[in-house]
Design a protein around this motif. Structure first.
Motif: not given
Length: 131
Positions: A96-121
């Motif tokens: 999750q990224l938290c800013f401006d008083g709330s938290c959001h899962p990465f999936s909000k911006w880059i889609g759900a975690p995927d075994s075919g793409q197991p990392s992010v920077q």
């Protein structure tokens, strides 16, 4: 304007116009929440305070940590980091990224975690100003 980019190997998947954020996640085995506060600078990501709600396998609490409201708070003296490399799989759940008083899962911006793409920077990047 400086902000945060999410992607891999320099390829940008999403850009967020934020300079202060908290990275949060749940430990995959112990199910304990971790949080780390970062500031984006021209030199990289600067780690501020970190918090964890308990300890367990691979989760040793630093000796200098102090217990406040049920969480251990501590700081690590690290130079600015050029990027954060994060493992991300369906089995581990999402960050999750938290800013401006709330938290959001990465999936909000880059889609759900995927075994075919197991990392992010995450890294600091220039973002075009919005008009």
């Amino acid at each position: 304007m400086i902000g945060v980019c999410l992607g891999l190997a320099g390829v940008v998947w999403a850009q967020l116009p934020i300079v202060n954020f908290t990275l949060a996640w749940e430990h995959t085995v112990e199910k304990i929440r971790w949080e780390e506060d970062y500031r984006v600078t021209a030199q990289g990501l600067v780690l501020g305070e970190a918090r964890v709600r308990g300890n367990g396998a691979g989760m040793e609490i630093p000796a200098e940590a102090r217990l406040v409201d049920g969480s251990w708070h501590y700081r690590r003296a690290l130079p600015p980091l050029p990027s954060l490399n994060l493992g991300r799989t369906p089995e581990a759940g999402d960050y999750q990224l938290c800013f401006d008083g709330s938290c959001h899962p990465f999936s909000k911006w880059i889609g759900a975690p995927d075994s075919g793409q197991p990392s992010v920077q995450l890294w600091g990047c220039e973002i075009a100003a919005l008009h």
